[in-house]
Design an enzyme around this catalytic site. Structure first.
Site: not given
Ligand code: SAM
Length: 276
Positions: A154-156, A62, A137, A161
């Protein structure tokens, strides 16, 4: 009896954490969400079987996704995080007194709710007056966004998605959503275990941003432990640090000006991926 959580990081690599208790489990409209209490890393947030953050090492990721661009932008007033539902990046953004608005664009509202309940120290900034939550989204949101100073992705991992958050087309959208001093940083996975993905992210960012760089940090619970971030900016070089004397910086546990600069020094095997 011992209970272990195993994340399958690739078809041939796993990480295992000894679990003291399973605190939460649900299927949201978007993903399987779980929280476990681990012996070595404290509470762990898990989405679709992949570790998102842990109490013990969250600060590395972070601080490095947020403090690096915010230490360079000359006046970071409007900042956005796409994904990041745990709130850790927002917490770091709000440390900067210059920030007037911190927007979180998270597709899955349940991640925010579960983070607030089980990870109050990470999610602390989500209730702040400067924070604006958008449950939508990130790709659609970014098309309408304008005049942001800094945007963090900061995505999955790039499945489901999050897939569209790793495309050149999306980086073009971010370019247009940023003001003239704009900087974006995207988490770009492990150079050891996902080299093709890192290369793809860098090429996509480079198509649109005149300054494209990669930096590294050591996040023990992420695949291979060596993590990459890709920087794209309209004119600022990552070495142009500002505001280094701010007293709140003494509370950081990973970022320092020296770590910031060193993070951009790439070992040859990463440099090859980035330049190739
Ligand atoms: N730091 C983490 C990692 O690198 O593994 C990522 C943490 S954060 C929990 C990731 C978030 O991205 C998830 O909660 C997920 O729901 C969100 N996410 C995935 N695709 C997305 C999209 N298209 N728009 C917004 N949020 C999205």
């Amino acid at each position: 009896m011992e209970v272990w959580f195993t994340e399958r990081q690739t078809d041939a690599v796993t990480i295992g954490l000894k679990v003291k208790a399973v605190l939460w489990r649900e299927r949201t409209p978007y993903q399987e969400l779980a929280v476990v209490e681990s012996e070595a890393y404290g509470r762990v947030l898990i989405l679709d079987g992949a570790i998102q953050t842990t109490e013990r090492d969250e600060y590395v990721y972070h601080e490095m996704i947020a403090q690096v661009p915010l230490a360079v932008h000359p006046h970071p007033r409007r900042v956005a995080v796409i994904g990041g539902g745990d709130g850790g990046a927002i917490r770091e953004i709000l440390r900067h007194p210059a920030v007037e608005e911190a927007h979180l664009i998270e597709i899955d509202e349940r991640v925010v709710e579960v983070a607030q309940r089980f990870f109050p120290e990470i999610a602390i900034g989500l209730n702040d007056d400067r924070t604006h939550l958008h449950f939508t989204d990130g790709i659609a949101w970014a098309r309408e966004a304008r005049d942001f100073d800094v945007i963090l992705v900061d995505s999955t991992d790039p499945v489901g998605p999050a897939e569209g958050l790793f495309t050149a087309e999306f980086y073009k959208t971010l370019y247009e959503a940023l003001g003239p001093d704009g900087i974006m940083v995207a988490q770009s996975e492990s150079p050891f275990l996902q080299p093709d993905l890192l290369r793809r992210v860098v090429q996509g960012v480079r198509e649109h941003f005149p300054v494209t760089r990669v930096y590294l940090a050591s996040v023990p619970t992420y695949p291979s432990g060596l993590w990459s971030f890709t920087w794209g900016s309209k004119r600022h070089e990552p070495e142009d640090l500002r505001e280094l004397e701010a007293p709140w910086r003494a509370h950081l546990r990973y970022w320092t000006p020296e770590v910031h600069r060193a993070a951009f020094a790439l070992p040859p095997f990463v440099k090859e991926l980035v330049d190739g």
